[in-house]
Design an enzyme around this catalytic site. Structure first.
Site, PDB file in Angstrom:
ATOM      1  N   GLY A 176      11.851  49.659  64.024  1.00 42.98           N
ATOM      2  CA  GLY A 176      13.015  48.867  64.436  1.00 42.98           C
ATOM      3  C   GLY A 176      12.672  47.392  64.448  1.00 42.98           C
ATOM      4  CG  ASP A 177      12.843  45.233  67.204  1.00 44.62           C
ATOM      5  OD1 ASP A 177      14.029  45.204  67.542  1.00 44.62           O
ATOM      6  OD2 ASP A 177      11.926  45.702  67.910  1.00 44.62           O
TER       7      ASP A 177
ATOM      8  CG  HIS B 118      21.288  45.191  64.859  1.00 40.02           C
ATOM      9  ND1 HIS B 118      22.050  46.055  64.112  1.00 40.02           N
ATOM     10  CD2 HIS B 118      20.245  45.923  65.296  1.00 40.02           C
ATOM     11  CE1 HIS B 118      21.477  47.247  64.117  1.00 40.02           C
ATOM     12  NE2 HIS B 118      20.393  47.193  64.833  1.00 40.02           N
TER      13      HIS B 118
ATOM     14  CB  THR C  36      16.069  56.208  69.468  1.00 40.82           C
ATOM     15  OG1 THR C  36      17.153  55.914  70.365  1.00 40.82           O
ATOM     16  CG2 THR C  36      16.616  56.654  68.119  1.00 40.82           C
TER      17      THR C  36
ATOM     18  NE  ARG D 189      10.791  46.763  76.470  1.00 42.27           N
ATOM     19  CZ  ARG D 189      10.892  48.086  76.320  1.00 42.27           C
ATOM     20  NH1 ARG D 189      10.083  48.872  76.967  1.00 42.27           N
ATOM     21  NH2 ARG D 189      11.790  48.615  75.533  1.00 42.27           N
ATOM     22  N   PRO D 190       7.564  41.492  75.310  1.00 43.87           N
ATOM     23  CG  PRO D 190       5.568  40.737  76.255  1.00 43.87           C
ATOM     24  CD  PRO D 190       6.852  41.429  76.587  1.00 43.87           C
TER      25      PRO D 190
ATOM     26  CG  ASP E 183       9.706  32.761  57.672  1.00 40.49           C
ATOM     27  OD1 ASP E 183      10.025  33.946  57.437  1.00 40.49           O
ATOM     28  OD2 ASP E 183      10.028  32.168  58.712  1.00 40.49           O
TER      29      ASP E 183
ATOM     30  N   GLY F  58      13.417  33.176  56.308  1.00 43.44           N
ATOM     31  CA  GLY F  58      13.911  32.470  57.486  1.00 43.44           C
ATOM     32  C   GLY F  58      15.018  33.300  58.110  1.00 43.44           C
TER      33      GLY F  58
HETATM   34  P1  GDP Z   1      17.140  44.178  63.824  1.00 40.65           P
HETATM   35  O1  GDP Z   1      17.276  44.866  65.148  1.00 40.65           O
HETATM   36  O2  GDP Z   1      16.523  45.040  62.784  1.00 40.65           O
HETATM   37  O3  GDP Z   1      18.404  43.529  63.386  1.00 40.65           O
HETATM   38  O4  GDP Z   1      16.090  43.011  64.062  1.00 40.65           O
HETATM   39  P2  GDP Z   1      15.984  42.016  65.336  1.00 40.65           P
HETATM   40  O5  GDP Z   1      17.175  41.209  65.406  1.00 40.65           O
HETATM   41  O6  GDP Z   1      15.564  42.758  66.556  1.00 40.65           O
HETATM   42  O7  GDP Z   1      14.692  41.180  64.943  1.00 40.65           O
HETATM   43  C1  GDP Z   1      14.604  40.399  63.841  1.00 40.65           C
HETATM   44  C2  GDP Z   1      14.277  38.987  64.324  1.00 40.65           C
HETATM   45  O8  GDP Z   1      13.720  38.276  63.242  1.00 40.65           O
HETATM   46  C3  GDP Z   1      15.493  38.190  64.725  1.00 40.65           C
HETATM   47  O9  GDP Z   1      15.147  37.271  65.714  1.00 40.65           O
HETATM   48  C4  GDP Z   1      15.882  37.460  63.430  1.00 40.65           C
HETATM   49  O10 GDP Z   1      16.587  36.261  63.660  1.00 40.65           O
HETATM   50  C5  GDP Z   1      14.524  37.172  62.879  1.00 40.65           C
HETATM   51  N1  GDP Z   1      14.434  37.126  61.422  1.00 40.65           N
HETATM   52  C6  GDP Z   1      14.959  37.989  60.521  1.00 40.65           C
HETATM   53  N2  GDP Z   1      14.541  37.687  59.271  1.00 40.65           N
HETATM   54  C7  GDP Z   1      13.727  36.610  59.403  1.00 40.65           C
HETATM   55  C8  GDP Z   1      12.936  35.860  58.487  1.00 40.65           C
HETATM   56  O11 GDP Z   1      12.886  36.122  57.299  1.00 40.65           O
HETATM   57  N3  GDP Z   1      12.191  34.851  59.016  1.00 40.65           N
HETATM   58  C9  GDP Z   1      12.188  34.528  60.332  1.00 40.65           C
HETATM   59  N4  GDP Z   1      11.431  33.519  60.740  1.00 40.65           N
HETATM   60  N5  GDP Z   1      12.905  35.230  61.235  1.00 40.65           N
HETATM   61  C10 GDP Z   1      13.650  36.262  60.764  1.00 40.65           C
END
Ligand code: GDP
Length: 424
Positions: free
Chosen positions: A12-13, A41, A240, A304-305, A334, A415
């Site tokens: 996830g994440d 998300h 989950t 959480r970290p 990046d 990014g």
């Molecule tokens: P999801 O639950 O799969 O949608 O992912 P999350 O939102 O929990 O975590 C992804 C995090 O990485 C978020 O803070 C996004 O803004 C960030 N993010 C996604 N793609 C990129 C990327 O290519 N570069 C950077 N620096 N941040 C990204």
């Protein structure tokens, strides 16, 4: 007509929300099909920065219809809060562009309470739940002790059916956990606050998708969490309670006979994991701290970290296969720019032997990572928009991933913003 599922390959994440926000412009409908308010998300676009929990990440596109499918744990409290929040930020949401399946089961206040009580009881053996009531909700759903959202329409019959369920839940609250029981008054207050807010969006989503298929609409399925958290194929019991797998998407959406054409698997350029359970490639100490800081790896829902480590090829290949991914998006490339060399966990060592097969869940605790190193690129790549403009080392890393996991990398995210993307 073309359908695509955007799914997580790992824990996830991975950045699914970011990818849904990007490609939803090519789709008519975006649907969340499993999980619930435990999702986070993250989407960054012209409206600001959002952490979406139940709303599909397509809500920012004016021509897109967002759907919350029957497979979702529908928590009215969480959803209403989220609807109000995005509206304040200027997003238009109405029954025209947001549909909630009337067959979605309702996550009730006791589910959250039982989730917290059970984690407290488990103490240091806790599963690391986000305490959004997800596990108690899905177990009740399979026990047929939940209410459908459509039942909110008729107050009398809602209470006729929910009151015995509440009394049954009170037995557990009182006798197992010694907690305060729920009362009819409390439940009535809950109904009075939320029913009228949910009812206008209720839709017969099977009929809706039937028409959508006839009209050749393009449908995008948005998954929550990743393959390693799937209830069947994940790292049991640290999963989950729903299916995070692409093949569940049509069922959880409300279109059981639909075929998925594309499965876009999202992989982070390194590994992260929230909560408990085996995480073979995990780093600790200063190098973990540095990667966590560079990647800002803190949970979107809980703060959480996140646990961090290098890309785990063994787990990623397993996730690609479980999802049936037809293409990949590698996010957060990046973030690796600070590294002199890029570590990759290529195999696990188990019982003195090295293997690239993902082991049975209970064997993961004994597995040790085998690491290879690729040359780092040591330069800022966040402004690059074409694959051929990436430093050779970054291109090599992408080609290496493709080769090892056996799937084409179509998108490289450099990014968090919508346009920080390389499309091949
Ligand atoms: P999801 O639950 O799969 O949608 O992912 P999350 O939102 O929990 O975590 C992804 C995090 O990485 C978020 O803070 C996004 O803004 C960030 N993010 C996604 N793609 C990129 C990327 O290519 N570069 C950077 N620096 N941040 C990204």
């Amino acid at each position: 007509m073309s359908n695509c599922a955007i799914v997580g390959i790992n824990w996830g994440d991975e950045g699914k929300g970011r990818m849904v926000d990007l490609i939803s412009s090519d789709y008519d409908i975006v649907v969340r099909y499993q999980g619930g308010g435990n999702a986070g998300h993250t989407v960054i676009n012209e409206y600001g920065k959002f952490s979406l929990h139940l709303l599909p990440s397509g809500i920012f596109r004016k021509d897109v219809i967002s759907v919350i499918g029957n497979g979702v744990a529908l928590d009215p409290e969480s959803l209403v809060t989220e609807i109000d929040y995005v509206r304040e930020k200027g997003i238009e949401l109405s029954p025209q562009n947001l549909k909630i399946s009337d067959r979605a089961s309702l996550l009730m206040p006791w589910h959250k309470e039982l989730d917290c009580l059970e984690e407290q009881r488990l103490k240091d053996k806790a599963y690391g739940s986000t305490k959004q009531g997800i596990a108690p909700f899905y177990s009740d759903k399979f026990q047929k002790k939940t209410m459908l959202a459509g039942e909110l329409r008729d107050e009398k019959s809602f209470f006729d059916r929910v009151t015995p369920i509440m009394e049954w839940k009170n037995l557990t609250l009182k006798n197992v956990y010694g907690a305060e029981p729920f009362t009819y008054e409390k439940l009535k207050a809950w109904y009075d606050t939320y029913a009228s807010r949910i009812i206008p969006y209720l839709t017969d989503t099977e009929e809706f998708f039937d028409s959508a298929m006839t009209e050749q609409k393009n449908i995008l399925f948005e998954a929550q969490l990743g393959a390693l958290r799937d209830i069947d194929f994940g790292i049991v019991p640290y999963t989950t309670s729903s299916s995070t797998i692409a093949s569940y998407a049509p069922i959880g959406a409300g279109a059981p006979a639909m075929k998925i054409d594309r499965v876009l698997g999202v992989v982070k350029a390194y590994s992260t994991c929230v909560g408990e359970g085996p995480f073979v490639c995990e780093w600790s100490g200063d190098k973990a701290e540095r990667l966590r800081e560079e990647g800002m790896e803190y949970g979107a829902k809980t703060g959480r970290p996140r646990r961090v480590g290098p890309l785990d090829i063994v787990a990623t290949r397993y996730g690609v296969k479980a999802q049936g991914a037809t293409e990949l998006a590698v996010t957060k490339m990046d973030i690796l720019s600070f590294m002199d060399e890029i570590p990759v966990c290529v195999r696990y060592e188990l019982d003195g032997k090295e293997s690239d097969r993902f082991p049975f869940p209970s064997r993961l605790d004994d597995a040790k990572p085998v690491t290879e190193y690729l040359k780092g690129w040591k330069t800022d790549i966040s402004g690059i928009r074409r694959f051929e403009d990436l430093p050779k080392e970054a291109r090599d890393y992408i080609l290496y991933i493709e080769d090892k996991v056996g799937c084409f990398v179509k998108y490289i995210s450099v990014g968090a913003e919508r346009d920080a993307i390389i499309i091949r």
